[in-house]
Design a protein around this motif. Structure first.
Motif, PDB file in Angstrom:
ATOM      1  N   THR A 148       0.828  -1.190   0.000  1.00  0.00           N
ATOM      2  CA  THR A 148       0.000   0.000   0.000  1.00  0.00           C
ATOM      3  C   THR A 148       0.870   1.250   0.000  1.00  0.00           C
ATOM      4  OG1 THR A 148      -1.859   1.075   1.121  1.00  0.00           O
ATOM      5  CG2 THR A 148      -0.117   0.178   2.524  1.00  0.00           C
ATOM      6  N   VAL A 159      -6.271   1.591   7.651  1.00  0.00           N
ATOM      7  CA  VAL A 159      -7.084   0.856   6.683  1.00  0.00           C
ATOM      8  C   VAL A 159      -8.554   0.847   7.097  1.00  0.00           C
ATOM      9  CG1 VAL A 159      -7.526  -1.426   5.679  1.00  0.00           C
ATOM     10  CG2 VAL A 159      -5.181  -0.573   5.907  1.00  0.00           C
ATOM     11  N   GLU A 160      -8.822   0.665   8.378  1.00  0.00           N
ATOM     12  CA  GLU A 160     -10.213   0.597   8.814  1.00  0.00           C
ATOM     13  C   GLU A 160     -10.907   1.945   8.670  1.00  0.00           C
ATOM     14  OE1 GLU A 160     -11.950  -2.093   9.343  1.00  0.00           O
ATOM     15  OE2 GLU A 160     -10.073  -3.059   8.725  1.00  0.00           O
ATOM     16  N   ARG A 167     -11.741   2.166   5.105  1.00  0.00           N
ATOM     17  CA  ARG A 167     -12.862   1.283   4.796  1.00  0.00           C
ATOM     18  C   ARG A 167     -14.177   1.907   5.263  1.00  0.00           C
ATOM     19  NH1 ARG A 167     -11.938  -3.728   3.719  1.00  0.00           N
ATOM     20  NH2 ARG A 167     -10.085  -3.809   5.058  1.00  0.00           N
ATOM     21  N   LYS A 168     -14.163   2.466   6.457  1.00  0.00           N
ATOM     22  CA  LYS A 168     -15.364   3.083   7.011  1.00  0.00           C
ATOM     23  C   LYS A 168     -15.807   4.278   6.177  1.00  0.00           C
ATOM     24  CE  LYS A 168     -17.231   4.946  11.336  1.00  0.00           C
ATOM     25  NZ  LYS A 168     -16.924   5.292  12.765  1.00  0.00           N
ATOM     26  N   ASP A 213     -12.540   2.703  -2.125  1.00  0.00           N
ATOM     27  CA  ASP A 213     -12.385   1.490  -2.924  1.00  0.00           C
ATOM     28  C   ASP A 213     -11.066   0.804  -2.531  1.00  0.00           C
ATOM     29  OD1 ASP A 213     -11.769  -0.324  -5.090  1.00  0.00           O
ATOM     30  OD2 ASP A 213     -13.253   0.742  -6.292  1.00  0.00           O
ATOM     31  N   THR A 214     -11.130  -0.483  -2.220  1.00  0.00           N
ATOM     32  CA  THR A 214      -9.947  -1.290  -1.884  1.00  0.00           C
ATOM     33  C   THR A 214      -9.049  -0.568  -0.877  1.00  0.00           C
ATOM     34  OG1 THR A 214     -10.007  -1.829  -4.266  1.00  0.00           O
ATOM     35  CG2 THR A 214      -8.325  -2.911  -2.927  1.00  0.00           C
ATOM     36  N   PRO A 215      -9.540  -0.319   0.321  1.00  0.00           N
ATOM     37  CA  PRO A 215      -8.786   0.467   1.301  1.00  0.00           C
ATOM     38  C   PRO A 215      -7.498  -0.200   1.772  1.00  0.00           C
ATOM     39  CG  PRO A 215     -10.726  -0.507   2.315  1.00  0.00           C
ATOM     40  CD  PRO A 215     -10.873  -0.725   0.834  1.00  0.00           C
ATOM     41  N   GLU A 216      -7.382  -1.517   1.578  1.00  0.00           N
ATOM     42  CA  GLU A 216      -6.152  -2.202   1.999  1.00  0.00           C
ATOM     43  C   GLU A 216      -4.971  -1.882   1.081  1.00  0.00           C
ATOM     44  OE1 GLU A 216      -8.510  -5.321  -0.399  1.00  0.00           O
ATOM     45  OE2 GLU A 216      -8.880  -3.542   0.833  1.00  0.00           O
ATOM     46  N   ASN A 250      -8.464   4.819  -5.323  1.00  0.00           N
ATOM     47  CA  ASN A 250      -9.379   4.455  -4.235  1.00  0.00           C
ATOM     48  C   ASN A 250     -10.565   5.405  -4.138  1.00  0.00           C
ATOM     49  OD1 ASN A 250      -6.253   4.377  -3.160  1.00  0.00           O
ATOM     50  ND2 ASN A 250      -7.316   2.416  -2.916  1.00  0.00           N
ATOM     51  N   SER A 277     -14.464   9.625   1.178  1.00  0.00           N
ATOM     52  CA  SER A 277     -14.670   9.296  -0.228  1.00  0.00           C
ATOM     53  C   SER A 277     -14.861  10.571  -1.039  1.00  0.00           C
ATOM     54  CB  SER A 277     -15.903   8.402  -0.385  1.00  0.00           C
ATOM     55  OG  SER A 277     -16.235   8.255  -1.752  1.00  0.00           O
TER      56      SER A 277
END
Length: 771
Positions: A210, A234-235, A238-239, A243-246, A268, A286
């Protein structure tokens, strides 16, 4: 989770534009005359003026072949504003240009990355700090799974590296804090577009490792500077719905006066805000998605603005702060998105304050810069962006990578940006560099096409009245009006004709770059000249596609068109009535057509009961450099031919041809040009030819007598006066009823060209032509 943010709160550019049209003077089948929704005529004191276009191959090392790819992608400038430094990833170097005189930039050489490390190293960005330039270098090569990079600190005056910092990954952009205390570098660790992750499509994420951000404190001597790594949660990503936060891929960074770093995570579809002093990630959200209507989404050689995209991720590239509370993004898109515009966000909440909607693409259409072969992809692709201050007003500069322009907006009110101006560039503008201390703007372009001689350049502009004498005529010199909220589509103008009934009107037409065929009406009393009508051409009730290279309006109404074929037999005169219908087609004589290749009929002029035509290139049986001018008499269906001796440039692989023919007071006016552009351009000229007093030959096998020609006007200085890249295809000339001389260039639909259309009003014909 994708979040389409607060649609009700978004103010689109459509609310900024009011269009009007009138049915006055409307002809059957013709689009009614319309008005431009934009006032293009800013006072000289309130606009940018192009001062120079510097092709960077001028700055190449002497040992480099002239056709070696060389670009100018991202640029920076020394504190005095006099030395511009640009990245050239194609040639693996950085370049230096003296811009003390913005009208006469001078290349002062390059620094190869091979001298700093390895011949395969690539510079991705540059930024000046006092006496040094930070050169961001990607050393990854092809190993995407093990990305590497560094930043070299180079003393500007002797171009010596004084320090190098390992960045621990593959870098992209860099920015320096306004107070000069630290730098931020986006560490993209980009994906391999040819790799297929398990269970995914080719080029998809995740492709570890990443990305992250490196912060470099700039206090003390440069050899003491060290990086501080900033990782993302990452979390939290994600929250936020990324897109594809990892596998986050930072693309672009911008720092405000508080020391906050705004970072785009393009693939992302996200944006993060970092406290640059502490390294804490303050926000991540986002960029959201957008539905856009009224755009061209089909690559069908037609400018069809009825398409739309739905819930498309913005995927922003460049980002810039508007003050400390808002930032703007250029939504180029990448693998899943791109919304063809730009957006302003509230930096505190991440909510959309304003979105450009379809207005950037409409701007391209209005100015003839629509790129049809990107219609199904991302259209104009806004990629570069910078925020500056002009006269106390925050101003956004948005670069369209594919349509080759920079749009200028007053963003004093982030909820209601006001369009100010459009600036033409060479292909692929990416680096947008305001130089406010000198009221200058530099735009560096990343596309270089040596074969077409359309070379990557640094484009310079000066703001204000002191630069008012630069770059005439102003761009745009011709635009289209709007009908029902959409601009009339145009481009590739290959012909001009006077309107026999209106002294201040001309007719023109797009060639086969855009179809179906239409005849466009132009109001030359306005500035810029305004395309305000469109007459679709039909046959048997259906639209037709024609490669119109010549047009002449008939006094009794209707037109004669010179239509070029892909091969000789396709060349013909096409008679169109005063509505939209083809009356008849008159092919060239078989023996003449058989000796033509792809360059045939290129001009047409009605003269009483006759029609004059020009063939662009030689017949196979004629001597090299001698082309034919023809006269067609409908009574008796008679063709006769005369010879015309072309000029020569002596340039390898060049050729000369006729591009237009007109009739004026017993003389033919012939437009002759080479196929060269930019600094190579040599022959773009008008010649007088007396109408012959006796007939010509009637067969291709007969040797035509050569008509004497007299120089009337060298157009190269007129094209150079714009301070842009001299256009290759000068293809239209007409003397209007107002007795002024007009010339227009064919932008080839942006194919092997930068797309700029130059429409020249050369003044009263008695003064514009020699003799």
């Amino acid at each position: 989770m994708k979040r389409a943010r607060a649609a009700a709160a978004v103010t689109t550019a459509a609310t900024l534009i009011l269009a009007g049209c009138s049915t006055a003077d409307k002809k059957p089948g013709e689009t009614p005359k319309a008005n431009s929704p934009i006032d293009w005529n800013l006072p000289d004191a309130d606009r940018y003026h192009r001062t120079a276009t510097y092709p960077v191959y001028f700055n190449k090392p002497a040992e480099d072949p002239i056709d070696r790819e060389t670009v100018a992608e991202i640029s920076t400038v020394t504190p005095d504003g006099n030395t511009l430094i640009y990245t050239d990833a194609a040639a693996k170097r950085i370049g230096f240009v003296d811009i003390k005189d913005p009208a006469k930039p001078i290349g002062t050489g390059t620094l190869s990355l091979a001298e700093l490390g390895h011949k395969d190293d690539q510079p991705t960005s540059v930024a000046v700090v006092k006496d040094h330039v930070l050169v961001v270098v990607d050393t990854t090569g092809g190993d995407f799974a093990d990305p590497t990079g560094r930043v070299d600190i180079v003393r500007v005056n002797d171009r010596t590296r004084v320090h190098s910092i390992d960045l621990g990954g593959q870098p992209d952009s860099i920015d320096i804090s306004p107070d000069g205390t630290f730098a931020a570098i986006a560490m993209e660790n980009q994906r391999n577009e040819e790799f297929t992750p398990p269970g995914k499509e080719e080029g998809d994420l995740p492709q570890p490792p990443t990305g992250f951000v490196q912060l470099i404190d700039l206090n003390g001597a440069p050899n003491t500077w060290k990086p501080r790594k900033v990782d993302f949660d990452v979390e939290a990503a994600r929250k936020a719905g990324l897109d594809t936060p990892e596998d986050l891929e930072p693309e672009y960074v911008s720092i405000n006066s508080r020391g906050q770093v705004a970072v785009t995570l393009q693939e992302n579809n996200g944006i993060a805000v970092i406290d640059g002093r502490t390294g804490a990630v303050q926000k991540i959200f986002s960029a959201g998605s957008q539905s856009v209507q009224g755009i061209d989404t089909k690559e069908d050689d037609a400018i069809d603005q009825t398409g739309s995209i739905t819930d498309t991720p913005r995927e922003p590239d460049a980002i810039g702060w508007i003050g400390d509370d808002h930032f703007a993004t250029a939504n180029e898109g990448d693998w899943k998105g791109g919304t063809r515009g730009w957006t302003i966000f509230d930096a505190g909440t991440g909510e959309v304050t304003w979105d450009a909607g379809n207005s950037v693409e409409q701007l391209a259409v209005r100015t003839g810069l629509h790129i049809e072969d990107r219609a199904e992809s991302k259209g104009p692709e806004p990629e570069g962006l910078a925020i500056t201050n002009i006269g106390g007003r925050p101003t956004a500069l948005i670069a369209s990578e594919r349509s080759n322009f920079v749009a200028v907006y007053d963003v004093s009110d982030p909820k209601a940006p006001a369009f100010r101006q459009i600036l033409p560039t060479t292909p692929g503008p990416e680096g947008v560099l305001p130089i406010p201390s000198r009221n200058l703007l530099a735009v560096s372009s990343e596309s270089d096409d040596a074969e077409a001689r359309v070379r990557a350049s640094v484009n310079l502009y000066g703001y204000g009245e002191s630069f008012a004498g630069s770059g005439k005529p102003d761009f745009p010199s011709i635009v289209s009006a709007d009908i029902d909220g959409a601009p009339i589509g145009w481009g590739a103008l290959g012909a001009l004709s006077a309107d026999p009934k209106d002294p201040n009107r001309l007719y023109t037409a797009t060639d086969s770059a855009y179809g179906p065929a239409r005849i466009l009406g132009v109001d030359v009393a306005q500035k810029p000249a305004l395309i305000d009508t469109a007459l679709p051409i039909t046959e048997d009730g259906k639209p037709v596609t024609l490669d119109i290279e010549g047009i002449s309006a008939r006094p009794e109404g209707g037109f004669v068109l010179g239509v070029e074929g892909e091969e000789g037999p396709g060349n013909e005169l096409v008679y169109v009535d005063r509505t939209d219908k083809i009356e008849k087609r008159v092919p060239l004589p078989n023996d003449v057509a058989a000796q033509l290749g792809s360059q045939g009929l290129e001009g047409v002029a009605v003269d009483g009961n006759s029609v004059w035509v020009a063939l662009q290139r030689e017949l196979k049986s004629d001597p090299k450099g001698v082309v034919r001018i023809g006269r067609y008499t409908p009574d008796g269906d008679k063709w006769e031919w005369f010879g015309y001796q072309l000029d020569s440039t002596g340039t390898k692989d060049d050729w000369i041809g006729i591009s237009e023919i007109s009739v004026h007071k017993g003389e033919l006016l012939v437009l002759e040009r080479d196929k060269l552009n930019g600094p190579d351009a040599r022959v773009k000229a008008l010649y007088r030819v007396a109408v012959p007093d006796r007939g010509g030959v009637t067969a291709a096998s007969d040797k035509p007598r050569i008509l004497p020609k007299t120089p009337a006007r060298n157009l190269v200085p007129d094209l150079q006066a714009t301070n842009g890249y001299v256009q290759e295809k000068v293809e239209g000339v007409a003397i209007a009823g107002n007795q002024r001389l007009y010339v227009v260039t064919d932008n080839d639909g942006l194919d092997d060209a930068n797309g700029e259309t130059v429409f020249l009003d050369l003044g009263p014909v008695t003064e514009a032509l020699r003799g």
